[in-house]
Design an enzyme around this catalytic site. Structure first.
Site, mmCIF file in Angstrom:
data_model
loop_
_atom_site.group_PDB
_atom_site.id
_atom_site.type_symbol
_atom_site.label_atom_id
_atom_site.label_comp_id
_atom_site.label_asym_id
_atom_site.label_seq_id
_atom_site.Cartn_x
_atom_site.Cartn_y
_atom_site.Cartn_z
ATOM 1 C CG ASP A 1 -4.620 -20.105 -38.010
ATOM 2 O OD1 ASP A 1 -4.488 -18.895 -37.750
ATOM 3 O OD2 ASP A 1 -4.782 -20.975 -37.131
ATOM 4 C CG ASP B 1 -0.972 -19.391 -32.553
ATOM 5 O OD1 ASP B 1 -0.340 -19.518 -31.497
ATOM 6 O OD2 ASP B 1 -0.836 -18.418 -33.315
ATOM 7 C CG ASP C 1 -6.774 -24.169 -35.620
ATOM 8 O OD1 ASP C 1 -6.541 -23.070 -36.172
ATOM 9 O OD2 ASP C 1 -6.633 -24.363 -34.400
#
Length: 222
Positions: free
Chosen positions: A12, A14, A171
């Site tokens: 991922d 960000d 996250d």
């Protein structure tokens, strides 16, 4: 170096590869300043991040005095335009990332990105940070018409990187559920834009620092 039994490590963006909270906070604060709301410190905006710009703005407006749909609709383009013009002023790779990517590349592992961030932001941001040549594929939130947790973008990431055994690092629940839906293992990072305990994501493993990633992958069951 011990072998790593993965062909592709996907990330991922960000909150996983890059701490973009400083630039996202600046964009939020720019937008809400147009309606005379006071700015948030970066630390206060971090919990607003992770589910897209609209949700981030909704959370900021709600926390600063409330909003209606017309205000949200008017401010969202203001936020996005400012962000597009200021993508990388404060955004930095997380500690240990570059060394981990160097080690993975040296082991012959391909690196890839699958993010829900739109391509209009994703591609320039990665390029401005000088990271584009490191990735075999980059899939944004609008690349294939659907976003994580739908498995299609992760599958597109894998296919565009040449295919093979893949693991995904993220996250948020969109990342971990997206990996699960795509039939691949996942690792959650505890330092990202979490909106709850990292254990709640139910990833196959958790790392607290990118120094932990390569040893984890070296010891992963074959």
């Amino acid at each position: 170096m011990a072998n790593i039994n993965f062909d592709i490590v996907g990330f991922d963006l960000d909150g996983t590869l890059i701490d973009t909270s400083g630039d996202l906070a600046a964009a939020v604060n720019h937008a809400i300043a147009t309606i005379d709301r006071p700015p948030f410190p970066v630390e206060a905006i971090r919990p607003f991040v992770g589910k897209g710009a609209k949700v981030m703005l909704e959370r900021a407006l709600d926390a600063s005095g409330g909003y209606d749909d017309a205000t949200l609709a008017r401010l969202l383009p203001v936020l996005l335009d400012y962000y597009q013009d200021n993508l990388s002023a404060r955004s930095v790779p997380y500690p240990g990332l570059i060394a981990a990517m160097d080690a993975l590349a040296a082991a012959g592992v391909k690196l890839a990105i699958c993010t829900n961030k739109a391509e209009r932001f994703t591609i320039p941001l990665i390029d401005q940070l000088g990271l584009t040549p490191r990735f075999a594929s980059i899939v944004g939130g609008d690349t294939v018409g659907v976003a994580k947790p739908d498995p299609a973008p992760i599958r597109a990431m894998i296919e565009r990187a040449g295919g093979g055994r893949t693991i995904f690092i993220g996250d948020t629940i969109n990342d971990i559920a997206g990996a699960r839906n795509a039939g691949i293992p996942s690792v959650a990072v505890s330092f990202g834009f979490l909106d709850g305990p990292v254990e709640d994501l139910a990833a196959d493993a958790v790392i607290d620092h990118f120094d932990d990633l390569v040893p984890l992958l070296q010891s992963w069951p074959t």
